[in-house]
Design an enzyme around this catalytic site. Structure first.
Site, PDB file in Angstrom:
ATOM      1  N   ASP A 258       0.826  -1.215   0.000  1.00  0.00           N
ATOM      2  CA  ASP A 258       0.000   0.000   0.000  1.00  0.00           C
ATOM      3  C   ASP A 258       0.859   1.264   0.000  1.00  0.00           C
ATOM      4  OD1 ASP A 258      -2.383   1.378  -0.022  1.00  0.00           O
ATOM      5  OD2 ASP A 258      -2.620   1.363   2.154  1.00  0.00           O
TER       6      ASP A 258
ATOM      7  N   ASN B  82     -10.850  -2.579  -5.612  1.00  0.00           N
ATOM      8  CA  ASN B  82     -10.077  -1.582  -6.372  1.00  0.00           C
ATOM      9  C   ASN B  82     -10.687  -1.259  -7.740  1.00  0.00           C
ATOM     10  OD1 ASN B  82      -6.881  -2.705  -5.030  1.00  0.00           O
ATOM     11  ND2 ASN B  82      -8.093  -0.927  -4.436  1.00  0.00           N
TER      12      ASN B  82
HETATM   13  C1  IPE Z   1      -5.370  -2.650  -0.305  1.00  0.00           C
HETATM   14  O1  IPE Z   1      -5.080  -1.302  -0.426  1.00  0.00           O
HETATM   15  C2  IPE Z   1      -5.278  -3.345  -1.616  1.00  0.00           C
HETATM   16  C3  IPE Z   1      -3.947  -3.419  -2.214  1.00  0.00           C
HETATM   17  C4  IPE Z   1      -2.820  -2.986  -1.718  1.00  0.00           C
HETATM   18  C5  IPE Z   1      -3.915  -4.085  -3.476  1.00  0.00           C
HETATM   19  P1  IPE Z   1      -6.217  -0.198  -0.617  1.00  0.00           P
HETATM   20  O2  IPE Z   1      -5.496   1.101  -0.766  1.00  0.00           O
HETATM   21  O3  IPE Z   1      -7.142  -0.581  -1.695  1.00  0.00           O
HETATM   22  O4  IPE Z   1      -6.989  -0.272   0.768  1.00  0.00           O
HETATM   23  P2  IPE Z   1      -7.881   0.825   1.489  1.00  0.00           P
HETATM   24  O5  IPE Z   1      -8.885   1.316   0.494  1.00  0.00           O
HETATM   25  O6  IPE Z   1      -6.961   1.912   1.946  1.00  0.00           O
HETATM   26  O7  IPE Z   1      -8.478   0.101   2.649  1.00  0.00           O
HETATM   27  C1  IPE Z   2      -1.506   0.343  -3.386  1.00  0.00           C
HETATM   28  O1  IPE Z   2      -1.298   1.703  -3.424  1.00  0.00           O
HETATM   29  C2  IPE Z   2      -1.771  -0.248  -4.755  1.00  0.00           C
HETATM   30  C3  IPE Z   2      -3.165  -0.636  -5.001  1.00  0.00           C
HETATM   31  C4  IPE Z   2      -4.140  -0.591  -4.134  1.00  0.00           C
HETATM   32  C5  IPE Z   2      -3.484  -1.095  -6.325  1.00  0.00           C
HETATM   33  P1  IPE Z   2      -2.505   2.736  -3.442  1.00  0.00           P
HETATM   34  O2  IPE Z   2      -2.829   3.053  -4.854  1.00  0.00           O
HETATM   35  O3  IPE Z   2      -3.618   2.269  -2.595  1.00  0.00           O
HETATM   36  O4  IPE Z   2      -1.818   4.010  -2.769  1.00  0.00           O
HETATM   37  P2  IPE Z   2      -2.453   4.959  -1.690  1.00  0.00           P
HETATM   38  O5  IPE Z   2      -2.925   4.103  -0.569  1.00  0.00           O
HETATM   39  O6  IPE Z   2      -3.573   5.697  -2.365  1.00  0.00           O
HETATM   40  O7  IPE Z   2      -1.339   5.861  -1.291  1.00  0.00           O
HETATM   41 MG    MG Z   3      -4.106   2.452  -0.640  1.00  0.00          MG
END
Ligand code: IPE
Ligand code: IPE
Ligand code: MG
Length: 246
Positions: free
Chosen positions: A12, A60
């Site tokens: 994340d 996502n």
């Molecule tokens: C979890 O991260 C999913 C992945 C890293 C693939 P998200 O960024 O989607 O999670 P939330 O929305 O902060 O809970």
């Molecule tokens: C994790 O990084 C990757 C996926 C969830 C696909 P994020 O895209 O969630 O990055 P933040 O949490 O918005 O910084």
């Molecule tokens: Mg995230």
């Protein structure tokens, strides 16, 4: 040192990493995917056997279409560029998650890579793509129900370990350690069943900054934990404890 056999990672913070550098979010995903190879090499070198990476959740899909397309483009590039090396290094690659909503070309590449590496034994990497823990359990429950209706199994005989074979990590040891980068203290629908007794580690750094040093810190944290699995403290009582009156 006590090394985790299986590490699960919620990668994340790609978006926040990009924002910090004034870059588009998609470049954060590019940088994030580029970290995967290094993580595999380091984890393998440190004696870890299995790594399960959360790359895209069932939730996502509610992100902007452009961002999703870019992310899948980087994933495809990763597969194209790294398949040979992964195979040469004895790494087996599995994908876990739904397959009915992914594009045909990505699906083909995933299947080819799984097929190419299926006999490798040095290391396993599971990439969770369109994965949700609730969906994993629901999907498993439906398959189990189907087998019961078809009289392939007897419902009364099903135990936890039997049910776990209906889940995506079928037959693999459960994760010992969960790492979620970027300081968020939540599980976000990752391996709900499989993480029941994992140790949790939440480094503050964003995923694109998760380097060898960060992995070493995570493993050090794990190695200092006493895992009890519901049992009482296994250490011997110190002299004096026995005389203590309540
Ligand atoms: C979890 O991260 C999913 C992945 C890293 C693939 P998200 O960024 O989607 O999670 P939330 O929305 O902060 O809970
Ligand atoms: C994790 O990084 C990757 C996926 C969830 C696909 P994020 O895209 O969630 O990055 P933040 O949490 O918005 O910084
Ligand atoms: Mg995230």
């Amino acid at each position: 040192m006590n090394i985790p056999e299986h590490i699960a990672v919620v990668m994340d913070g790609n978006g926040r990493w990009a924002k910090r550098w004034n870059l588009p979010r998609t470049l954060g995903h590019k940088k994030g995917i580029n970290r995967i190879e290094e993580l595999i090499d380091n984890a393998k070198g440190m004696g870890v056997k299995i790594v399960t990476l959360f790359a895209f959740s069932t939730e996502n899909w509610s992100r902007p279409k452009k961002e999703i397309e870019r992310l899948f483009f980087y994933l495809k590039t990763f597969i194209l560029k790294k398949s040979k090396k992964l195979n040469k290094d004895g790494v087996r690659v599995n994908f876990i998650g739904r397959r009915d909503r992914l594009g045909k070309s990505l699906l083909n590449m995933m299947e080819e890579l799984e097929d190419l590496t299926k006999n490798n034994r040095a290391f396993i990497i599971n990439i969770a793509l369109d994965y949700g823990g609730r969906w994993d359990i629901l999907h498993g429950a439906k398959r189990l129900a189907r087998d019961a209706l078809d009289k392939k199994i007897n419902l009364e005989d099903i135990e936890e370990k039997d049910f776990s074979r209906y889940l995506f990590l079928n037959g693999m040891p459960y994760p010992d350690l969960l790492i979620r980068t970027s300081g968020e203290l939540r599980i976000s629908n990752f391996l709900l069943w499989q993480l029941a007794y994992a140790e949790f580690y939440f480094p503050a750094c964003f995923w694109p900054d998760f380097d060898r040093e960060e992995l070493k810190n995570a493993i050090k944290y794990y190695s200092q934990k006493e895992r009890r699995f519901g049992k009482i403290d296994s250490r011997k009582p110190k002299t004096g404890d026995l005389e203590m009156k309540v």
